[in-house]
Design an enzyme around this catalytic site. Structure first.
Site, PDB file in Angstrom:
ATOM      1  N   ASN A  27       4.475   4.659   3.429  1.00 58.98           N
ATOM      2  CA  ASN A  27       5.078   3.348   3.179  1.00 58.98           C
ATOM      3  C   ASN A  27       4.067   2.336   2.684  1.00 58.98           C
ATOM      4  O   ASN A  27       4.330   1.576   1.759  1.00 58.98           O
ATOM      5  CB  ASN A  27       5.739   2.827   4.461  1.00 58.98           C
ATOM      6  CG  ASN A  27       7.013   3.604   4.751  1.00 58.98           C
ATOM      7  OD1 ASN A  27       7.640   4.104   3.830  1.00 58.98           O
ATOM      8  ND2 ASN A  27       7.370   3.721   6.024  1.00 58.98           N
ATOM      9  N   ALA A  29       0.587   3.229   2.397  1.00 55.80           N
ATOM     10  CA  ALA A  29      -0.687   3.887   2.118  1.00 55.80           C
ATOM     11  C   ALA A  29      -0.539   4.911   1.014  1.00 55.80           C
ATOM     12  O   ALA A  29       0.544   5.444   0.772  1.00 55.80           O
ATOM     13  CB  ALA A  29      -1.191   4.579   3.377  1.00 55.80           C
ATOM     14  N   LYS A  46      -7.266   7.898   3.005  1.00 50.62           N
ATOM     15  CA  LYS A  46      -6.020   7.122   3.102  1.00 50.62           C
ATOM     16  C   LYS A  46      -6.386   5.689   2.730  1.00 50.62           C
ATOM     17  O   LYS A  46      -7.251   5.080   3.373  1.00 50.62           O
ATOM     18  CB  LYS A  46      -5.487   7.219   4.533  1.00 50.62           C
ATOM     19  CG  LYS A  46      -4.092   6.684   4.741  1.00 50.62           C
ATOM     20  CD  LYS A  46      -3.551   7.210   6.075  1.00 50.62           C
ATOM     21  CE  LYS A  46      -2.239   6.618   6.466  1.00 50.62           C
ATOM     22  NZ  LYS A  46      -1.652   7.299   7.632  1.00 50.62           N
ATOM     23  N   ASP A 139       5.026  10.779  16.297  1.00 49.53           N
ATOM     24  CA  ASP A 139       5.591  11.098  14.974  1.00 49.53           C
ATOM     25  C   ASP A 139       5.329  12.556  14.625  1.00 49.53           C
ATOM     26  O   ASP A 139       5.002  12.887  13.489  1.00 49.53           O
ATOM     27  CB  ASP A 139       5.003  10.154  13.917  1.00 49.53           C
ATOM     28  CG  ASP A 139       5.831  10.115  12.629  1.00 49.53           C
ATOM     29  OD1 ASP A 139       6.983  10.601  12.644  1.00 49.53           O
ATOM     30  OD2 ASP A 139       5.326   9.600  11.618  1.00 49.53           O
TER      31      ASP A 139
END
Ligand code: ATP
Ligand code: MG
Length: 243
Positions: A27, A29, A46, A139
């Site tokens: 979203n 990165a 990242k 996650d």
């Protein structure tokens, strides 16, 4: 300098690394493959544009880095270095060259139970290591389980992770709906590790069956399926004793 103004073949550099290509997008990165100019080691970087983030999302990025700094495990992506400028954050980490287990299953289909067992054991050892340090990932899903050059698991993306303490409850909705525990759908508070454990069950099903245990065309129908706790056991699944 914009890409089109750059003389051909001049690599974009971040610290000691030359950027080679994009390997993922989130979203806020973008994740790039890069190579150390001298040692030629491949890394993932990242890249986060701070100006796109509000204060709470920026806080999350700092927490992701803080948590990654504490983790040193063979099946967790290792943080190497963090660089920060006025506008950008660069998170340099170990590179998992075989990519997401999600893509592997999409390409080759479900895994034999013996193979899935080996992968799942590696995932479990990494998650247990996090929980021992009072860290919950929040996650866990096939897109965040990466494979290195030797096809070993590397857990990535600690963007939703947090610390937890016994007797203290967390409330934030995290992760991806098909992997979310019933209490998350119900908006209940939770300690932490139990929602990772639920996601691990979904992961194991995905490895062995090549499909999600709970699915739905809308969030509401997915929620109903998860809360009912009913899922299909395909004909090819073993009875449990023979592994
Ligand atoms: P999302 O919001 O989609 O979860 P994110 O912004 O949190 O993304 P990550 O999940 O960390 O970012 O990375 C996005 C994708 O980039 C991963 O799913 C993976 O495909 C790729 N990727 C990230 N880190 C690595 C790595 N160390 N090695 C190889 N691929 C990586
Ligand atoms: Mg991710």
């Amino acid at each position: 300098m914009a890409d089109r103004e750059r003389p051909a073949k001049t690599p974009i550099r971040v610290g000691f690394y030359d950027i080679e290509r994009t390997i993922g997008k989130g979203n806020f990165a973008v994740v790039k493959l890069a190579r150390h100019r001298i040692t030629k080691t491949e890394v993932a970087i990242k890249i986060i544009d701070k100006s796109q983030l509000d204060a709470s999302n920026l806080q999350k990025v700092y927490r992701e880095v803080d948590i990654m700094k504490r983790l040193d495990h063979p099946h967790i992506i290792k943080l190497y270095q963090v660089m920060e400028t006025k506008n950008m954050i660069y998170i340099v980490s170990e590179y998992a060259s075989k990519g997401e287990i999600f893509d592997y299953i999409a390409k080759y289909g479900r895994m034999a139970e013996q193979a899935a067992r080996r992968k799942f054991w590696q995932i479990l050892s990494a998650v247990e290591y996090c929980h021992e340090r009072r860290i919950v990932h929040r996650d866990l899903k096939a897109e965040n389980l990466l494979l290195d050059a030797n096809m070993n698991i590397k857990i990535a993306d600690f963007g939703f992770s947090n610390y937890y303490a016994t007797g203290e409850l967390l409330a934030t909705w995290c992760g991806s709906p098909p992997y979310a525990a019933p209490e998350v759908f119900e908006g209940k508070r939770y300690t932490g590790p139990e929602i990772d454990i639920w996601s691990l069950g979904v992961v194991l099903y995905v490895l062995v069956c090549g499909a999600l245990p709970f699915d739905g065309s809308t969030l509401q129908s997915l929620r109903d399926r998860v809360l009912s706790g009913r899922f299909r056991i395909p004909y090819f699944m073993s009875q449990g004793k023979d592994l």
